[in-house]
Design a protein around this motif. Structure first.
Motif, PDB file in Angstrom:
ATOM      1  N   GLU A 236       0.822  -1.201   0.000  1.00 37.00           N
ATOM      2  CA  GLU A 236       0.000   0.000   0.000  1.00 37.00           C
ATOM      3  C   GLU A 236       0.864   1.262   0.000  1.00 37.00           C
ATOM      4  O   GLU A 236       0.392   2.338  -0.362  1.00 37.00           O
ATOM      5  N   LYS A 253      -4.789   5.321   4.991  1.00 38.50           N
ATOM      6  CA  LYS A 253      -5.389   4.419   5.973  1.00 38.50           C
ATOM      7  C   LYS A 253      -5.280   4.999   7.377  1.00 38.50           C
ATOM      8  O   LYS A 253      -6.183   4.831   8.211  1.00 38.50           O
ATOM      9  N   ASN A 254      -4.195   5.699   7.645  1.00 38.57           N
ATOM     10  CA  ASN A 254      -3.995   6.302   8.969  1.00 38.57           C
ATOM     11  C   ASN A 254      -4.739   7.626   9.123  1.00 38.57           C
ATOM     12  O   ASN A 254      -5.049   8.042  10.237  1.00 38.57           O
ATOM     13  N   ASN A 257     -10.194   6.709   7.348  1.00 40.79           N
ATOM     14  CA  ASN A 257     -10.568   5.319   7.140  1.00 40.79           C
ATOM     15  C   ASN A 257     -11.620   5.165   6.051  1.00 40.79           C
ATOM     16  O   ASN A 257     -11.584   4.221   5.245  1.00 40.79           O
ATOM     17  N   TYR A 260     -10.060   5.564   2.735  1.00 43.01           N
ATOM     18  CA  TYR A 260      -9.224   4.390   2.493  1.00 43.01           C
ATOM     19  C   TYR A 260     -10.036   3.276   1.827  1.00 43.01           C
ATOM     20  O   TYR A 260      -9.612   2.679   0.822  1.00 43.01           O
ATOM     21  N   PHE A 261     -11.224   3.006   2.370  1.00 39.27           N
ATOM     22  CA  PHE A 261     -12.045   1.943   1.793  1.00 39.27           C
ATOM     23  C   PHE A 261     -12.625   2.345   0.442  1.00 39.27           C
ATOM     24  O   PHE A 261     -12.881   1.494  -0.420  1.00 39.27           O
TER      25      PHE A 261
END
Length: 466
Positions: A236, A253-254, A257, A260-261
């Protein structure tokens, strides 16, 4: 010779009356020749350049591993209007297509096949080498069961010359062994950009097949197809993000969220561009198993295909289907409204101008019939070359072809119209042939041909005068 009876009693002797039978050989057992992640049965590398038979994608992964993961070719873009799209840079994506090709093969009805790994992804520094593919082809010649040849990675060779040289070697193997057929694609030269007609002309101008004996052993398909196969990526950290306040997918991702998805979903929605030949190998197997090798592998929708790379029109296909100069016909993948996004709309060999070997099912049926009859006839080698043997051979072949006629493989209202089998002195052999140990059998087949052009003729019906 009568038995030597010495003890009084009753003895049983079984007298064979039925002729021996012929079992049809398999017709759609492809060999996939290319690069794999691993090639391991018991120890590392013990399957390198060793043909290995598998029957499922799970078996493939057990012995040959996963796809080559993408490094820096994937990007996710968050636009101002809230849309999230992902794309792949075709110029730097992985050149190794074996695993993805196997997915398309099995998705379209493929079954048993042979894998010949010519090296791992790191062996050549990410470059496809023509000589490696040719080395794998030599190994394929050792496996009698193989009936189809294709090289999924070859489309990423550096030049069209290398590409058609590899497939030219494959066609030569078909000529030598007479028991296999080549499925190929049209090589795309990046310099041509969207001028696909230049790619087609490059195939026809190539040294690939100069005679009917060569061209009849191969078929070419065009264009590439966008598929639902998912890209595999290495990390990633290497997936670039634009418009979301993060540089990579790992950073996103951090930070967010939800986004991210959204990015993960966009990555799975990328339409992977693949050559159609692996899917066609699966369709060959599916049609052979459900209808028969004499049925054309055409007018079938390619599963897991989203759309062809180019929308080919009826006028476009006229020049692809019929090549008045070189005779190199190209079968087209087309999209028809309401029928399917990627339908195989052609069934010609490269020998498109030859009346005998124009159609794929005719060429492949003869391969099947010739190989099946050859295998069954080997039991008669060194038998007495006399009328008793001739009758047995003729009956065996005639019985087999009668079953083929009943199954719909041969034309004619009777077996007399469907085929003939000739063998005998002064019929197919001279006395000199017999003296020199030759038994010559002549077999003629009226194989069914596809209805490529259906012509409906309409006219006004005039009322009869009273």
């Amino acid at each position: 010779m009568a038995a030597d009876y010495k003890t009084p009693g009753v003895y049983i002797e079984e007298i064979p009356k039925l002729p021996p039978s012929i079992a049809s050989v398999e017709t759609a057992i492809p060999a996939f020749i290319g690069y794999t992640q691993i090639a391991q049965w018991k120890t590392s590398g013990d399957l390198n350049n060793k043909p290995w038979r598998i029957k499922s994608l799970l078996e493939y992964e057990q012995y040959f591993g996963k796809p080559d993961p993408e490094k820096e070719s994937l990007t996710v873009v968050f636009s101002a209007d809230g849309k999230v799209n992902a794309a792949v840079d075709e110029t730097i994506r992985s050149k190794f297509l074996m695993h993805y090709s196997m997915q398309m093969f099995f998705a379209n009805g493929g079954g048993p096949c042979w894998i010949i790994s010519v090296g791992d992804y790191q062996a050549t520094g990410g470059i496809i080498l023509a000589q490696n593919l040719k080395d794998g082809l030599e190994e394929a010649a050792k496996i009698n069961e193989i009936t189809l040849l294709l090289f999924p990675d070859a489309i990423n060779l550096d030049t069209a010359t290398d590409y058609y040289d590899v497939y030219g070697e494959a066609i030569n193997q078909c000529i030598d062994l007479q028991d296999r057929f080549v499925i190929m694609d049209v090589y795309h030269n990046a310099d041509n950009e969207d001028r696909w007609d230049a790619d087609v002309q490059a195939l026809r101008d190539s040294a690939l097949g100069t005679t009917t004996d060569e061209l009849k052993y191969a078929a070419a398909y065009f264009p590439f197809i966008y598929t639902g196969v998912d890209f595999t990526y290495q990390s990633e950290d290497l997936i670039k993000i634009q418009g979301a306040g993060a540089a990579t997918l790992a950073d996103l991702k951090n930070i967010n969220n939800a986004q991210y998805f959204q990015a993960i979903s966009a990555l799975t929605n990328i339409q992977m561009l693949l050559p159609p030949s692996p899917a066609m190998a699966g369709i060959y197997a599916f049609v052979d198993n459900t209808r028969g090798v004499w049925k054309a592998p055409a007018n079938v929708n390619i599963d897991n295909a989203i759309r062809p790379q180019y929308l080919i029109t009826k006028q476009d296909q006229e020049n692809l289907n019929v090549d008045t100069t070189a005779g190199k016909s190209i079968n087209v993948i087309r999209s028809f409204e309401g029928r399917g996004p990627a339908i195989v709309w052609g069934a010609r060999t490269l020998a498109g101008n030859d009346n005998e070997w124009r159609y794929i099912p005719v060429r492949r049926y003869f391969i099947m019939a010739e190989e099946s009859t050859k295998n069954a006839t080997e039991q008669f080698v060194f038998e007495p070359n006399d009328i008793n043997t001739w009758v047995r051979v003729k009956s065996m072949i005639a019985n087999y072809l009668t079953q083929q006629w009943k199954a719909g493989a041969l034309m004619g209202a009777s077996t007399k119209e469907a085929f003939f089998v000739h063998v005998g002195l002064n019929e197919t052999m001279t006395e000199l042939d017999i003296f020199e140990g030759r038994m010559i059998v002549e077999i003629g087949l009226a194989v069914v041909r596809p209805a490529e052009f259906i012509i409906l003729r309409f006219m006004h019906k005039m009322l009869a005068e009273s």
